[in-house]
Motif scaffolding. Sequence first.
Motif, short mmCIF file in Angstrom:
data_model
loop_
_atom_site.label_atom_id
_atom_site.label_comp_id
_atom_site.label_asym_id
_atom_site.label_seq_id
_atom_site.Cartn_x
_atom_site.Cartn_y
_atom_site.Cartn_z
N ILE A 6 50.51 50.52 35.68
CA ILE A 6 49.07 50.66 35.51
C ILE A 6 48.39 50.48 36.87
CG2 ILE A 6 47.01 49.78 34.35
CD1 ILE A 6 49.10 50.93 32.43
N GLN A 7 47.62 51.49 37.29
CA GLN A 7 46.85 51.40 38.52
C GLN A 7 45.38 51.34 38.15
OE1 GLN A 7 48.11 53.23 42.26
NE2 GLN A 7 46.29 54.53 42.13
N THR A 8 44.69 50.30 38.59
CA THR A 8 43.32 50.07 38.14
C THR A 8 42.47 49.52 39.26
OG1 THR A 8 42.02 49.06 36.35
CG2 THR A 8 43.73 47.70 37.35
N THR A 9 41.16 49.54 39.05
CA THR A 9 40.19 48.97 39.98
C THR A 9 39.53 47.79 39.29
OG1 THR A 9 39.81 51.20 40.87
CG2 THR A 9 38.26 49.48 41.52
N SER A 10 40.16 46.65 39.36
CA SER A 10 39.64 45.47 38.65
C SER A 10 38.34 45.00 39.29
CB SER A 10 40.66 44.33 38.68
OG SER A 10 41.79 44.65 37.91
N SER A 11 37.45 44.50 38.46
CA SER A 11 36.21 43.89 38.92
C SER A 11 36.40 42.37 38.94
CB SER A 11 35.06 44.27 37.99
OG SER A 11 35.22 43.61 36.73
N ASN A 17 38.03 43.49 32.56
CA ASN A 17 39.35 43.92 33.03
C ASN A 17 40.37 43.91 31.91
OD1 ASN A 17 38.38 44.22 35.68
ND2 ASN A 17 38.76 42.07 36.14
N LEU A 18 40.32 42.89 31.06
CA LEU A 18 41.25 42.83 29.93
C LEU A 18 41.08 44.04 29.03
CD1 LEU A 18 43.33 41.41 28.13
CD2 LEU A 18 41.44 40.09 27.12
N ALA A 19 39.84 44.41 28.75
CA ALA A 19 39.59 45.55 27.86
C ALA A 19 40.10 46.85 28.48
CB ALA A 19 38.10 45.65 27.55
N ARG A 20 39.82 47.05 29.76
CA ARG A 20 40.19 48.30 30.43
C ARG A 20 41.71 48.43 30.56
NH1 ARG A 20 37.22 49.00 35.89
NH2 ARG A 20 38.07 51.11 35.70
N ILE A 21 42.35 47.37 30.98
CA ILE A 21 43.80 47.44 31.18
C ILE A 21 44.51 47.50 29.83
CG2 ILE A 21 45.81 46.21 32.08
CD1 ILE A 21 44.01 45.17 34.34
N SER A 22 44.00 46.81 28.83
CA SER A 22 44.62 46.87 27.50
C SER A 22 44.60 48.29 26.96
CB SER A 22 43.89 45.94 26.53
OG SER A 22 44.09 44.59 26.88
N ALA A 23 43.52 49.02 27.20
CA ALA A 23 43.44 50.41 26.75
C ALA A 23 44.52 51.25 27.43
CB ALA A 23 42.06 50.98 27.04
N ARG A 24 44.76 51.02 28.70
CA ARG A 24 45.79 51.76 29.42
C ARG A 24 47.19 51.36 28.94
NH1 ARG A 24 44.15 55.08 33.18
NH2 ARG A 24 42.10 54.80 34.15
N LEU A 37 53.64 47.65 33.38
CA LEU A 37 53.36 46.74 34.48
C LEU A 37 51.91 46.85 34.93
CD1 LEU A 37 56.29 48.40 35.00
CD2 LEU A 37 56.54 46.58 36.67
N THR A 38 51.28 45.71 35.22
CA THR A 38 49.92 45.68 35.75
C THR A 38 49.96 45.15 37.19
OG1 THR A 38 49.25 43.40 35.19
CG2 THR A 38 49.19 45.05 33.41
N PRO A 39 48.85 45.34 37.95
CA PRO A 39 48.84 44.91 39.35
C PRO A 39 48.58 43.41 39.54
CG PRO A 39 47.26 46.68 38.92
CD PRO A 39 47.68 46.12 37.61
N GLU A 40 48.53 43.02 40.79
CA GLU A 40 48.15 41.66 41.19
C GLU A 40 46.72 41.39 40.73
OE1 GLU A 40 48.17 38.93 45.27
OE2 GLU A 40 47.99 41.11 45.44
N VAL A 41 46.42 40.12 40.49
CA VAL A 41 45.09 39.63 40.04
C VAL A 41 44.44 40.60 39.05
CG1 VAL A 41 44.59 38.02 41.90
CG2 VAL A 41 44.05 40.41 42.27
N SER A 42 45.18 40.88 37.99
CA SER A 42 44.67 41.80 36.96
C SER A 42 43.43 41.26 36.26
CB SER A 42 45.76 42.06 35.92
OG SER A 42 46.81 42.81 36.45
N ASN A 43 43.25 39.95 36.27
CA ASN A 43 42.13 39.38 35.51
C ASN A 43 40.83 39.31 36.29
OD1 ASN A 43 43.31 37.35 37.14
ND2 ASN A 43 42.56 35.71 35.80
N CYS A 44 40.90 39.09 37.61
CA CYS A 44 39.67 38.89 38.37
C CYS A 44 39.95 39.09 39.85
CB CYS A 44 39.12 37.48 38.14
SG CYS A 44 37.64 37.09 39.09
#
Length: 276
Positions: A6-11, A17-24, A37-44
């Motif tokens: 999962i590649q994301t732009t966490s805020s 972030n939980l909602a966006r990454i969970s959807a992916r 797999l999710t990236p580093e500091v996926s939560n904040c």
Amino acid sequence: MLAALIQTTSSDDPRENLARISARIREAANDGASFILTPEVSNCLSLSREHQDAVLQHEAHDLTLAGYQKLAAELSVWLSIGSLALKTDDADGRYANRSFVIDPTGAVTTRYDKIHMFDVDVTKDETYRESDGYRPGTRAAIAPTPFGTLGLSICYDVRFAYLYRALAQAGAEILLVPAAFSPVTGKAHWESLLRARAIETGCYVLAAAQTGTHRASVGKQRKTHGHSLAISPWGEVLADGGPEEGTVLVEIDHAEVAQARRKIAALGHDRNFEGP
């Protein structure tokens, strides 16, 4: 085995972030991925200590971790949560940068706290002192799974080859390098470092990354490099997530690890030496 990075732009908002990454994660599971797999500091992702103090939680009370555990059990998938920023009971108030492996029942099987802190002066205007806010871990970790043994690491760890050699010699076949790499060092070093770690160990390397400009409600915005990468045990780039948000899918074949190590059995060729 199909893995999904999962590649994301966490805020700096853990609930968002939980909602966006969970959807992916749901999308990846629907596509057939059994290891996500999710990236580093996926939560904040935040540079503000004040904001982190307001929104971060201890592990036992962290809504993000609980949400991912529930999701893993619902979808019957393995999850690598690249890392979460978590409060600790340390007297100096520093946080943990902690990675989790979650099994298909929702249980946490393995934890790893980032060992090497990103204390650098990349440019005159881009400096980091990770150790001011985070306390370093002291113990390496591997995680047995049905599809191979995972070796855990986080971001800046990738510059310390001895960690990955130790993981591989302890049984790791798939090395995880979740990251929030800076654009400057990412462009110069990211792919080269990941390929080197694969070649040295004969392991797959899976590196889920943060990307883009990260919205911050308080303090300075961060930018990250993206380009989530999957590397074969022979050092080939199997998949590259590019600079945009998205999901990288890659097939993992356990036999490729054995084949690479038969060709070059470097993990068994260590020699003691003196000096310098």
